[in-house]
Enzyme design. Sequence first.
Site, PDB file in Angstrom:
ATOM      1  N   ASP A  45       0.840  -1.195   0.000  1.00  0.00           N
ATOM      2  CA  ASP A  45       0.000   0.000   0.000  1.00  0.00           C
ATOM      3  C   ASP A  45       0.882   1.254   0.000  1.00  0.00           C
ATOM      4  O   ASP A  45       2.120   1.154   0.070  1.00  0.00           O
ATOM      5  CB  ASP A  45      -0.918  -0.051   1.238  1.00  0.00           C
ATOM      6  CG  ASP A  45      -2.236   0.662   1.004  1.00  0.00           C
ATOM      7  OD1 ASP A  45      -2.327   1.469   0.052  1.00  0.00           O
ATOM      8  OD2 ASP A  45      -3.182   0.433   1.789  1.00  0.00           O
ATOM      9  N   ASP A  68     -10.519   3.169  -3.092  1.00  0.00           N
ATOM     10  CA  ASP A  68     -11.003   1.919  -2.488  1.00  0.00           C
ATOM     11  C   ASP A  68     -12.484   1.719  -2.798  1.00  0.00           C
ATOM     12  O   ASP A  68     -13.258   2.677  -2.803  1.00  0.00           O
ATOM     13  CB  ASP A  68     -10.892   2.000  -0.951  1.00  0.00           C
ATOM     14  CG  ASP A  68      -9.466   1.817  -0.468  1.00  0.00           C
ATOM     15  OD1 ASP A  68      -8.559   1.648  -1.301  1.00  0.00           O
ATOM     16  OD2 ASP A  68      -9.277   1.865   0.758  1.00  0.00           O
TER      17      ASP A  68
END
Length: 421
Positions: free
Chosen positions: A159, A219
Amino acid sequence: MILKILTVFIALIQITHIFSLENGLARTPPMGWMTWQRFRCVTDCKNFPDECISEKLIRDMADRMAEDGYLEAGYEYIIVDDCWLAMKRDENKRLQPDPERFPSGIRALADYVHSKGLKFGIYEDYGTLTCGGYPGSIDHLELDAQTFAEWTVDYLKLDGCYADIKLMDDGYPLMGHYLNKTNRQIVYSCSWPAYQEGTIQPNYTKIAEYCNLWRNYDDIDDHFGSLNDIIQWFASKQDNLSLVHGPGAWNDPDMLLIGNYGLSDGQSKAQMAIWSIMAAPLIMSNDLRTIKKWHSNILLNKNLISINQDRLGLMGKRILEINYIQIWSKTLVNDIVAFVFYNPLPYGTPRYISVPLKQLGLDKKDAYNFYETFSGDLIGKFNRTDFINIKVDPSGSVFACWAEPTKLASEPKTKSTLWKI
Ligand SMILES: *[C@@H]1O[C@H](CO)[C@@H](O)[C@H](O)[C@H]1NC(C)=O
Ligand SMILES: *[C@@H]1O[C@H](CO)[C@@H](O)[C@H](O)[C@H]1NC(C)=O
Ligand SMILES: *[C@@H]1O[C@H](CO)[C@@H](O)[C@H](O)[C@H]1NC(C)=O
Ligand SMILES: *[C@@H]1O[C@H](CO)[C@@H](O)[C@H](O)[C@H]1NC(C)=O
């Protein structure tokens, strides 16, 4: 002999130079299951013993994947997302899992996952901290790559929280280099462009050279607005994104929501159908212990999975919009073309459209058999001057079908399948 070895060596260097991330992995879009969307960062195992991020959760899901047909259908990776770590590295600066939630350690958990025939994935962050506030990798990239390899990790999602987006163009390749140096085959999932998009233009050529898959955009959350926003974003960028998409290198519009709370039946089918057309990674994030049959039937649909996993690896595109119906298509092997007709509008009744085959790009063969994708049932045989009439339900529903070339004179089968074509 030495000369021969030298020649082979030079040839290898040249090949490496042309295709950087030739790690042999992800030749078709990765399929699996990941914790984040459904289980987020639940760490309270006292109150939520079945939902907290823990070795129990991963073992439970591994059992379901192996026993309920998901592995057989191709869902092979099981990936722990954020919140598995302890708040501090150990005395040797190594990452360690939360001791209460992962008492047996990550290696033992990976062994369990492997014993089920599955592959094990893990999460870290390129920056100083993970998005959930756990230790990041930036000062320990090489050590962390070694640790993951020792734990027999097969997939890393890296990430990009708490990191300078300008450093990512060098930092993500550097981590890729350390992963490669471990000699363990590890699928490398990068969040690099997702953090750059909107601020600086990501260099997708470079990203595709160093990552097996990469998150491009926001997301996903468990509702139709989020799903549709992602679909529209990918459609708007499809001409750029499709250039770098293919075996070993995949754009990733994020996890499948199917099986959770937010999507209707039609919207669940829409996500599976459009993800398949886009050749997106199929990473579920749901509770496989309690999933309803109608949900798992969508996830396990062999025709949709075959469209997704087609070995050409083309990223399908939105080719037309007629009367607000978005038409997506993807060419598969054997000149088969898969279609999705998507109706995002909320206006009560189904919409009808009539499309000439020519407008669908089907004018090169004499005739085509059309099959409905979810069932494999014959819709009909059409010649290239024909029109096909399509009805699509509202509120994010789809009509999905595929067309296979046929002879004008031949009689079509009443049912067909794309499985293992
Ligand atoms: C490491 O990179 C080289 C060169 O691209 C490649 O041939 C090799 O398969 C890679 N090894 C692993 C374990 O990824
Ligand atoms: C993008 O990366 C490629 C490959 O690493 C490089 O050749 C190219 O110059 C880069 N493009 C830009 C605009 O920086
Ligand atoms: C496609 O990429 C080019 C640069 O590589 C960029 O200038 C352009 O804005 C991109 N198009 C879209 C729709 O993002
Ligand atoms: C194609 O189909 C149309 C309508 O079904 C028919 O009128 C036409 O003769 C057909 N053409 C050929 C070449 O079979």
